[in-house]
Design an enzyme around this catalytic site. Structure first.
Site, PDB file in Angstrom:
ATOM      1  N   HIS A 100      43.628  35.923  65.704  1.00  0.00           N
ATOM      2  CA  HIS A 100      44.308  35.290  66.826  1.00  0.00           C
ATOM      3  C   HIS A 100      45.001  36.324  67.716  1.00  0.00           C
ATOM      4  O   HIS A 100      45.924  37.012  67.282  1.00  0.00           O
ATOM      5  CB  HIS A 100      45.349  34.313  66.268  1.00  0.00           C
ATOM      6  CG  HIS A 100      46.069  33.499  67.283  1.00  0.00           C
ATOM      7  ND1 HIS A 100      47.435  33.425  67.336  1.00  0.00           N
ATOM      8  CD2 HIS A 100      45.604  32.703  68.283  1.00  0.00           C
ATOM      9  CE1 HIS A 100      47.804  32.617  68.309  1.00  0.00           C
ATOM     10  NE2 HIS A 100      46.702  32.162  68.903  1.00  0.00           N
ATOM     11  N   GLU A 108      40.049  36.213  68.886  1.00  0.00           N
ATOM     12  CA  GLU A 108      40.431  35.260  69.921  1.00  0.00           C
ATOM     13  C   GLU A 108      41.287  35.962  70.970  1.00  0.00           C
ATOM     14  O   GLU A 108      42.045  36.878  70.630  1.00  0.00           O
ATOM     15  CB  GLU A 108      41.220  34.110  69.274  1.00  0.00           C
ATOM     16  CG  GLU A 108      41.556  32.952  70.202  1.00  0.00           C
ATOM     17  CD  GLU A 108      42.937  33.048  70.828  1.00  0.00           C
ATOM     18  OE1 GLU A 108      43.292  32.156  71.624  1.00  0.00           O
ATOM     19  OE2 GLU A 108      43.683  34.022  70.543  1.00  0.00           O
ATOM     20  N   ASP A 138      43.182  35.426  75.285  1.00  0.00           N
ATOM     21  CA  ASP A 138      43.609  34.538  76.362  1.00  0.00           C
ATOM     22  C   ASP A 138      43.364  35.225  77.704  1.00  0.00           C
ATOM     23  O   ASP A 138      43.695  36.407  77.857  1.00  0.00           O
ATOM     24  CB  ASP A 138      45.101  34.231  76.243  1.00  0.00           C
ATOM     25  CG  ASP A 138      45.478  33.686  74.871  1.00  0.00           C
ATOM     26  OD1 ASP A 138      45.234  32.495  74.623  1.00  0.00           O
ATOM     27  OD2 ASP A 138      46.025  34.459  74.046  1.00  0.00           O
ATOM     28  N   HIS A 149      48.661  36.087  76.975  1.00  0.00           N
ATOM     29  CA  HIS A 149      48.877  34.706  76.559  1.00  0.00           C
ATOM     30  C   HIS A 149      49.777  33.924  77.510  1.00  0.00           C
ATOM     31  O   HIS A 149      49.444  32.832  77.953  1.00  0.00           O
ATOM     32  CB  HIS A 149      49.467  34.660  75.152  1.00  0.00           C
ATOM     33  CG  HIS A 149      49.769  33.271  74.682  1.00  0.00           C
ATOM     34  ND1 HIS A 149      50.998  32.664  74.898  1.00  0.00           N
ATOM     35  CD2 HIS A 149      49.004  32.355  74.033  1.00  0.00           C
ATOM     36  CE1 HIS A 149      50.977  31.442  74.397  1.00  0.00           C
ATOM     37  NE2 HIS A 149      49.781  31.222  73.873  1.00  0.00           N
ATOM     38  N   GLU A 180      39.856  32.040  75.275  1.00  0.00           N
ATOM     39  CA  GLU A 180      40.577  30.887  75.807  1.00  0.00           C
ATOM     40  C   GLU A 180      40.895  31.080  77.287  1.00  0.00           C
ATOM     41  O   GLU A 180      41.529  32.071  77.669  1.00  0.00           O
ATOM     42  CB  GLU A 180      41.885  30.653  75.042  1.00  0.00           C
ATOM     43  CG  GLU A 180      42.656  29.461  75.600  1.00  0.00           C
ATOM     44  CD  GLU A 180      43.983  29.202  74.921  1.00  0.00           C
ATOM     45  OE1 GLU A 180      44.799  28.450  75.489  1.00  0.00           O
ATOM     46  OE2 GLU A 180      44.211  29.761  73.835  1.00  0.00           O
TER      47      GLU A 180
END
Length: 289
Positions: free
Chosen positions: A38, A65, A67, A80, A148
């Site tokens: 993450h 992962e 952002d 993020h 994301e």
């Protein structure tokens, strides 16, 4: 898409049984969940930096992962929060520009910020990477990306821009599309837009929609990716009964799991992936294949 024919009572009974069994028994015959770092291995290195990617690789983690947001001059950067305060020294460098929103700074201005010192002096001088820099580092390690799209309402058109950037870096070729790229968002409209713009891309919706709505999500999302605290074995089993837009059963990647007990619990639910800040902890807690 449609649910495959399975009696609801049978699903419920199986789900109840899974809750009562240890993970190793509840997942008997199932594949080991994928472990996803993450924001990189963010327990050990500053989140969403190249150092966090490197740490995930060092731990043997294939999936990372991140952002993505957009700067004032249209560059895609990996961060993020919608502002720069928490993870950079923006308040010191640009003291008069509160509230320090990403969209109010150029890529060059953001490139001069320290994105590591907040985490540890050992990471002083780490930078906020562009999307291109991030995927290039993943490519160096032969890693995979769960991307994301963050705050799409703040950045109209970011879906197309993200897909274009990925294409420019070679991430929309057959190899990456088959097994190395998933694009997700908390916005169902954003996920739907990605699917409409590039139907070959695997997509995920972040959240826990009611089971009555899953048929609608199955038209544009290959995954339902909920918080671990919002799911049960029944919910995961129900998601699996729907075929996503690529004709395969929908998957569940759950977040954010950072301890062994919760890892074993959600593995027992039958999830397909576990998103974690501490990928080594999750990896060690999972039963062997």
């Amino acid at each position: 898409m449609h649910a495959r024919a399975v009696a609801a009572t049978t699903t419920a009974l199986l789900g109840t049984a899974a809750l009562l069994l240890p993970a190793s028994q509840a997942r008997a015959g199932a594949e080991r969940p994928t472990v996803i770092a993450h924001r990189g291995a963010s327990t050990y290195a500053p989140e969403n930096t190249l150092a966090a990617v490197d740490k995930a690789a060092e731990l043997g983690i294939d999936w990372v992962e991140n952002d993505v947001q957009r700067t004032k001059d249209g560059e895609l950067v990996v961060l993020h929060d919608d502002n720069l305060k928490r993870t950079t020294d923006v308040e010191e460098v640009y003291p008069g520009r509160a509230p320090w929103k990403v969209k109010d700074f150029t890529a060059d201005e953001i490139a001069h910020l320290d994105a590591g010192s907040w985490f540890s002096p050992a990471y002083a001088g780490a930078r906020v990477p562009t999307l291109e820099q991030f995927v290039d580092r993943l490519e160096l390690h032969d890693q995979k990306l769960l991307l994301e799209i963050k705050n799409p309402d703040l950045y109209p058109g970011i879906e197309g821009e993200t897909l274009k950037a990925l294409a420019n870096e070679g991430w929309l070729d057959a190899d990456h599309l088959a097994s190395r790229l998933i694009v997700q968002s908390f916005s169902a409209d954003s996920v739907r837009t990605v699917h409409e713009l590039e139907p070959t891309v695997k997509t995920g919706f972040l959240g826990t929609p009611p089971t009555s709505d899953l048929a609608e999500y199955a038209d544009f999302a290959d995954q339902i990716n909920p918080s671990h605290s919002s799911i049960s074995s029944d919910y995961v089993a129900t998601v699996h009964e729907f075929d996503g837009p690529h004709g395969r059963p929908m998957e569940v990647f759950t977040w954010t799991v950072n301890d062994a007990d919760t890892t074993r619990l959600v593995a027992g639910y039958g999830v397909d992936g576990i998103i974690t800040n501490s990928p080594d902890v999750v990896q060690d807690a999972l039963p062997e294949q």
